[in-house]
Design a protein around this motif. Structure first.
Motif, short mmCIF file in Angstrom:
data_model
loop_
_atom_site.label_atom_id
_atom_site.label_comp_id
_atom_site.label_asym_id
_atom_site.label_seq_id
_atom_site.Cartn_x
_atom_site.Cartn_y
_atom_site.Cartn_z
N SER A 68 35.55 44.19 35.66
CA SER A 68 35.61 43.39 34.34
C SER A 68 36.51 43.80 33.16
N ALA A 69 37.02 45.18 33.40
CA ALA A 69 38.35 45.15 32.65
C ALA A 69 39.48 44.32 33.21
N LEU A 70 39.62 44.54 34.47
CA LEU A 70 40.82 43.51 35.03
C LEU A 70 40.82 42.05 34.84
N GLU A 71 39.44 41.49 34.65
CA GLU A 71 39.27 40.07 34.49
C GLU A 71 39.49 39.94 32.92
N ALA A 72 39.30 41.10 31.99
CA ALA A 72 39.68 40.80 30.74
C ALA A 72 41.12 40.77 30.15
N MET A 73 41.88 41.48 31.06
CA MET A 73 43.08 41.37 30.83
C MET A 73 43.97 40.24 31.45
N ASP A 74 43.15 39.41 32.50
CA ASP A 74 43.79 38.64 33.25
C ASP A 74 43.82 37.18 32.51
N ASP A 75 44.66 37.19 31.44
CA ASP A 75 45.12 35.97 30.62
C ASP A 75 46.59 36.27 30.42
N ASP A 76 47.07 35.48 29.11
CA ASP A 76 48.30 35.65 28.96
C ASP A 76 48.74 36.75 28.05
N GLU A 77 47.64 37.45 27.50
CA GLU A 77 48.04 38.78 27.00
C GLU A 77 48.16 39.95 27.83
N LEU A 78 47.63 39.91 28.98
CA LEU A 78 47.60 40.81 30.02
C LEU A 78 47.52 42.44 29.33
N GLY A 79 46.37 42.41 28.67
CA GLY A 79 45.82 43.51 27.96
C GLY A 79 46.65 43.89 26.66
N ILE A 80 47.53 43.31 26.45
CA ILE A 80 48.45 43.81 25.28
C ILE A 80 47.92 43.41 23.91
N GLN A 504 46.52 51.16 37.68
CA GLN A 504 47.80 50.77 37.48
C GLN A 504 47.93 49.30 36.50
N LEU A 505 47.58 48.53 36.99
CA LEU A 505 47.49 47.27 36.15
C LEU A 505 47.01 47.28 34.90
N LEU A 506 45.85 48.08 34.85
CA LEU A 506 45.09 48.19 33.37
C LEU A 506 45.93 48.97 32.24
N ARG A 507 46.90 49.87 33.00
CA ARG A 507 47.65 50.61 32.15
C ARG A 507 48.81 49.91 31.17
N TYR A 508 49.19 48.59 31.68
CA TYR A 508 49.91 47.81 31.37
C TYR A 508 49.86 47.69 29.76
N LEU A 559 44.94 39.94 42.89
CA LEU A 559 45.55 41.04 42.61
C LEU A 559 47.26 40.99 42.67
N CYS A 560 47.46 40.36 43.74
CA CYS A 560 48.97 40.19 43.81
C CYS A 560 49.37 39.47 42.54
N ASP A 561 48.73 38.35 42.40
CA ASP A 561 49.27 37.26 41.30
C ASP A 561 49.20 37.89 39.97
N LEU A 562 48.40 39.10 39.50
CA LEU A 562 48.55 39.68 38.51
C LEU A 562 49.52 40.66 38.45
N SER A 563 49.64 41.40 39.70
CA SER A 563 50.89 42.38 39.53
C SER A 563 52.06 41.59 39.38
N ARG A 564 52.44 40.32 39.91
CA ARG A 564 53.40 39.64 39.86
C ARG A 564 53.68 39.42 38.42
N ARG A 565 52.67 38.76 37.72
CA ARG A 565 52.77 38.40 36.25
C ARG A 565 53.00 39.57 35.49
#
Ligand code: ARG
Length: 582
Positions: A68-80, A504-508, A559-565
């Motif tokens: 659910s944390a990954l899903e929450a970051m999976d938008d334009d903000e990318l967790g920022i 790793q992605l969540l740390r961004y 996951l690939c797509d999120l990593s790419r973004r």
């Protein structure tokens, strides 16, 4: 003190605080650890934490919480997380001098300043990039004077003409008092003395002539002012050209050079006098500081103002008129004392607070020098400062050569691309290499400009990250899946490599926040590099196209797509092109 574990066997996060606490409380650390765990509620977030060895707490995030944390970051903000501060931030960058060539120091200032600007903008801050052009003062008057003597047509002026006039001016105004002293003392010969005396009086004449030109310019002599504009235009044409190559959006509209503040200077000095912050010293006016001997000169005994006076005016403008609450000066380390004095003087004068009552954070980023491979300041063979243009040319050529070489291989994704396409990619590689090398170290440190190392596709380099990005693009393209199905795919994080990638992605987001707060782009570099490596590990362990089920394939593609973004976003913050095919 919660840290990411280095070894996944111990879970995802680790708390070692019980050891120190145990010592202080004179109780067994394991007992303290028990008590700590009793006081926190990790339900729905982590598995039941375990206490290992003498009292380490190991925490393992539950897959559902991670998903659910990954899903929450999976938008334009990318967790920022966006900043709530609506004051502008001023970034003082580039700082070229009219009529002088851009050199590597200006390159660093521009690249670093631009990256900081992008990082702060990404957090939603309004950034005012200001190029504090050296466009006022004796050197320019000298150049104007020399150009007149040489009869150069200012309408077809080129940077080399300016450069020549500048050197010429320095040469003819150079006194050789030491030489004269030596020659006289040792009685070396009357003709040598006469020669040096002539040089000295000539130098004085030239200085006087330049000083007269300056006075005329400052008094608004129409012809001189018109010529002066031509000098600025010529300098800016060359600068803008280079900035475009660098992909830095800085144009003449960001110029607010020293000349902009010239009419403010008398008033600035008066303010210091009125507030009893300045005192006379041998005809000159100085500001003294309670905690150091070094005074700051703000008006010379002949009435002239100084570089520092202009910077005081710039700060007042930025704080009082622009309402900025953060001023960032990206200027090399040699100006450390200058900025310390200027900042302190402004605080004393009351310009350390915005009109709406916010403290102003004034920071100087005293970046280090660029060294040659011999660890000495980068110079050309003839001992001159290396020009920016030549460095960029070299990087671009090197990038293009490498890209062309790779494209010759039949299996290369770029095989069959046109020369123009390959040149374009090569240019992005070359510029990316320079920028990454500049940003990936602690900014204060000197760094060695080693083109071979920075342009390599392997290692801690820009091209490595660009390549990682291109590779993910190709993995996604080959999968040929409907992007909408991937975007909404159910996430599965069962494999350790999937979990590692997710963490790793969540740390961004937090990394970008920290980098923007502390003004440290290298944090982003480190994070992106780790992401590229973690992704490689994931891709080795977890087949994507040949995954065991449709669900798994789509999850991994997501996951690939999120990593790419995330990679593309991070590269964007560094001002580096995220290349699609390489
Ligand atoms: N023109 C100056 C130089 O080349 C840099 C200007 C830095 N900015 C400032 N506000 N003083 O050294």
């Amino acid at each position: 003190m919660i840290r990411a574990t280095t070894n996944p066997e111990f879970g995802d996060f680790q708390v070692n605080a019980a050891m120190g606490l145990g010592k202080r409380l004179k109780r067994p650390p394991r007992e303290v650890a028990e008590e700590l765990l009793g006081a926190v509620n990790l339900e729905g977030l982590a598995e039941k934490p375990e206490i290992a060895g003498p009292g380490f707490i190991n925490i393992r995030i539950q897959p559902a919480a991670m998903i659910s944390a990954l899903e929450a970051m999976d938008d334009d903000e990318l967790g920022i997380t966006p900043s709530t501060d609506t004051h502008p931030v001023v970034i003082d960058l580039c700082g070229v001098n009219v009529a002088k060539q851009l050199h590597v120091g200006h390159l660093r200032s521009t690249i670093i300043g631009d990256a900081l600007g992008r990082m702060l903008e990404r957090r939603g801050r309004t950034v005012l990039r200001e190029n504090h052009l050296g466009d006022w003062g004796l050197p320019i008057a000298m150049v104007l004077h020399r150009l007149r003597i040489a009869g150069v047509d200012l309408d077809t002026l080129k940077l080399v003409d300016l450069d020549c006039a500048y050197r010429d001016g320095q040469l003819v105004t150079k006194r050789d008092d030491r030489g004269l002293a030596v020659v006289t003392e040792r009685n070396i010969g009357s003709h040598r003395i006469a020669e040096l005396e002539a040089q000295n009086s000539g130098a004085q004449e030239q200085r006087d002539a330049a000083a007269e030109t300056l006075v005329a310019l400052q008094q608004g002599d129409e012809e001189l002012v018109a010529d002066w504009h031509k000098l600025i235009d010529c300098t800016m044409r060359a600068v803008v050209d280079i900035l475009q190559k660098l992909n830095v959006a800085l144009g003449p509209e960001h110029n607010r050079g020293e000349s902009f503040y010239r009419t403010h200077l008398p008033d600035i000095v008066d303010t210091f006098i009125e507030r009893n912050l300045a005192e006379e010293d041998d005809g000159a006016l100085v500001v003294r500081f309670p905690n150091r001997d070094r005074p700051m000169l703000i008006r010379k005994s002949n009435g002239g103002f100084l570089y520092a006076t202009t910077d005081l005016a710039a700060i007042r403008h930025r704080v009082v008129d622009e309402n900025a609450d953060r001023l960032i000066y990206v200027v090399d380390a040699r100006q450390r004392d200058h900025f310390k004095d200027v900042f302190d003087a402004c605080r004393m004068a009351g310009w350390g607070t915005t009109p709406d009552g916010h403290d102003v954070d004034m920071v100087h980023i005293p970046f280090g020098s660029v060294l040659g491979v011999d660890k000495k300041p980068l110079k050309t063979r003839s001992g001159d400062n290396v020009s920016l243009a030549s460095l960029l040319e070299e990087a671009i050529t090197r990038g293009q050569t490498e890209v062309h070489r790779r494209a010759a291989d039949e299996n290369a994704p770029t095989h069959g691309f046109s020369k123009e396409q390959l040149d374009r990619i090569g240019e992005d590689v070359g510029i990316g290499a320079i920028k990454y090398a500049d940003l990936s170290n602690d900014l204060v440190r000197d760094y060695v400009f080693d083109m071979d190392r920075m342009i390599a596709f392997e290692g801690d380099t820009g091209p490595y990250l660009q390549y990682a990005h291109a590779r993910i693009c190709s993995i996604i393209a080959k999968a040929n899946e409907n992007p909408a199905d991937v975007a909404g795919a159910e996430l599965v994080l069962d494999e350790p490599a999937e979990r590692a990638l997710a963490l790793q992605l969540l740390r961004y987001g937090p990394t970008v926040g920290g980098a923007a707060k502390h003004l440290e782009p290298h944090r982003i570099c480190t994070e992106l590099h780790a992401l590229a490596e973690t992704f490689n590990g994931f891709y080795q362990q977890c087949p994507v196209r040949k995954a065991a089920s449709d669900t798994l394939r789509r999850s991994r593609l997501r996951l690939c797509d999120l990593s790419r973004r995330v990679l593309a976003d991070g590269l964007g913050l560094l001002g580096i092109e995220a290349i699609q095919t390489m």
